[in-house]
Design a protein around this motif. Structure first.
Motif, PDB file in Angstrom:
ATOM      1  N   THR A   1      33.948  37.203  35.990  1.00 39.23           N
ATOM      2  CA  THR A   1      35.008  36.322  36.468  1.00 39.23           C
ATOM      3  C   THR A   1      36.153  37.161  37.034  1.00 39.23           C
ATOM      4  O   THR A   1      36.378  38.305  36.624  1.00 39.23           O
ATOM      5  CB  THR A   1      35.527  35.414  35.343  1.00 39.23           C
ATOM      6  N   GLU A   2      36.885  36.569  37.939  1.00 45.46           N
ATOM      7  CA  GLU A   2      37.883  37.313  38.706  1.00 45.46           C
ATOM      8  C   GLU A   2      38.947  37.978  37.835  1.00 45.46           C
ATOM      9  O   GLU A   2      39.300  39.140  38.038  1.00 45.46           O
ATOM     10  CB  GLU A   2      38.551  36.369  39.705  1.00 45.46           C
ATOM     11  N   HIS A   3      39.453  37.251  36.836  1.00 44.20           N
ATOM     12  CA  HIS A   3      40.607  37.734  36.085  1.00 44.20           C
ATOM     13  C   HIS A   3      40.264  38.227  34.675  1.00 44.20           C
ATOM     14  O   HIS A   3      41.160  38.376  33.848  1.00 44.20           O
ATOM     15  CB  HIS A   3      41.661  36.627  36.001  1.00 44.20           C
ATOM     16  N   ASP A   4      39.010  38.489  34.401  1.00 40.91           N
ATOM     17  CA  ASP A   4      38.625  39.017  33.095  1.00 40.91           C
ATOM     18  C   ASP A   4      39.248  40.399  32.917  1.00 40.91           C
ATOM     19  O   ASP A   4      39.186  41.243  33.819  1.00 40.91           O
ATOM     20  CB  ASP A   4      37.101  39.101  33.007  1.00 40.91           C
ATOM     21  N   GLY A   5      39.840  40.632  31.730  1.00 41.17           N
ATOM     22  CA  GLY A   5      40.487  41.914  31.483  1.00 41.17           C
ATOM     23  C   GLY A   5      39.518  43.070  31.343  1.00 41.17           C
ATOM     24  O   GLY A   5      39.887  44.232  31.518  1.00 41.17           O
TER      25      GLY A   5
END
Length: 256
Positions: A195-199
């Motif tokens: 996913t785009e904003h996964d840390g």
């Protein structure tokens, strides 16, 4: 008497103007009653059956496949499904096999043989992943294997695949952070999903590995925009069907 009677008559008139009719002498007013209803009984909840036999995390039992134990602590695992192409699934740190069941069920239905196992999350998963791959490779009829990993297990999947050698069919890495140097050594098909904003294992980690994997005969990247869900958590989102379809299509294309 005439005066008393007149007074009584006045009281009656005032009462009548107030809209209330007084009961006649000798009668008793009936007490007000509140309608009663019989409460509907609440059904008792159906108790969840307790699994007492061999199982893996309460999600897989002997009805799903062959239960086995491994390692010093006799941790459980399961081999489910059939077919010539095997899939080893290694879950993320502090995860479990249960959240990977949507993928396992989909693969089994498509004719793959799948191995899932409980592991000690305090240790790097590379060596145990290789051990599980070798165990599955010994199953009768299994010819090639895919490595599927989540998070740290996705990061180390290329290392495990390289140790297995020529029987590796491909790598599926969910939310991994594959070192570009490791990615540059990949010589089997690679699919990365995140996913785009996964840390950890988000777009910032996936793109460098994708760019470096120039020797991979297939190098696919799927980034779910606007999301931050990690690893197998993706299977519990509205994007689950898309992710599962992408994995199955990738495997069908490269299973050999």
């Amino acid at each position: 008497m005439r005066k008393i009677a007149g007074t009584v008559g006045l009281v009656v008139v005032l009462t009548a103007c107030g809209g209330t009719v007084s009961p006649s002498a000798g009668s008793v007013a009936a007490p007000a009653t509140t309608p009663t209803t019989t409460p509907t009984p609440t059904p008792s909840p159906t108790p969840t059956p307790k699994i007492t036999g061999p199982n893996v995390s309460g999600c897989f039992t002997e009805q799903d496949g062959k239960i086995f134990t491994h390692g010093e602590n006799d941790l459980p695992g399961v081999i489910t499904g059939s077919g010539e192409v095997g899939v080893v699934i290694t879950y993320e740190r502090n995860g479990n096999v249960c959240t990977w069941r949507p993928l396992s069920d989909r693969l089994v239905a498509a004719g793959y043989r799948v191995l899932l196992y409980a592991r000690d999350s305090s240790k790097p998963p590379e060596d145990v992943t290789v051990a599980m791959a070798r165990r599955l490779a010994k199953e009768k009829g299994v010819k090639r294997l895919f490595f599927v990993g989540g998070s740290i297990a996705a990061t180390t999947a290329p290392l495990a695949a390289r140790k297995l050698g020529g029987r590796t069919a491909g790598i599926v890495a969910l939310s991994g952070a594959i070192d570009p140097q490791d990615a540059a050594r990949i010589t089997v098909p690679l699919l990365q999903i995140g996913t785009e904003h996964d840390g950890y294992g988000g777009a910032e980690d996936l793109q460098p590995a994708h760019d470096a994997a120039t020797k991979a005969p297939a190098n696919e990247l799927m980034i779910v925009k606007g999301e931050s869900t990690h690893a197998s958590g993706l299977f519990r989102t509205p994007h689950a069907a898309e992710a599962l379809d992408r994995i199955l299509t990738f495997m069908n294309r490269h299973k050999g």
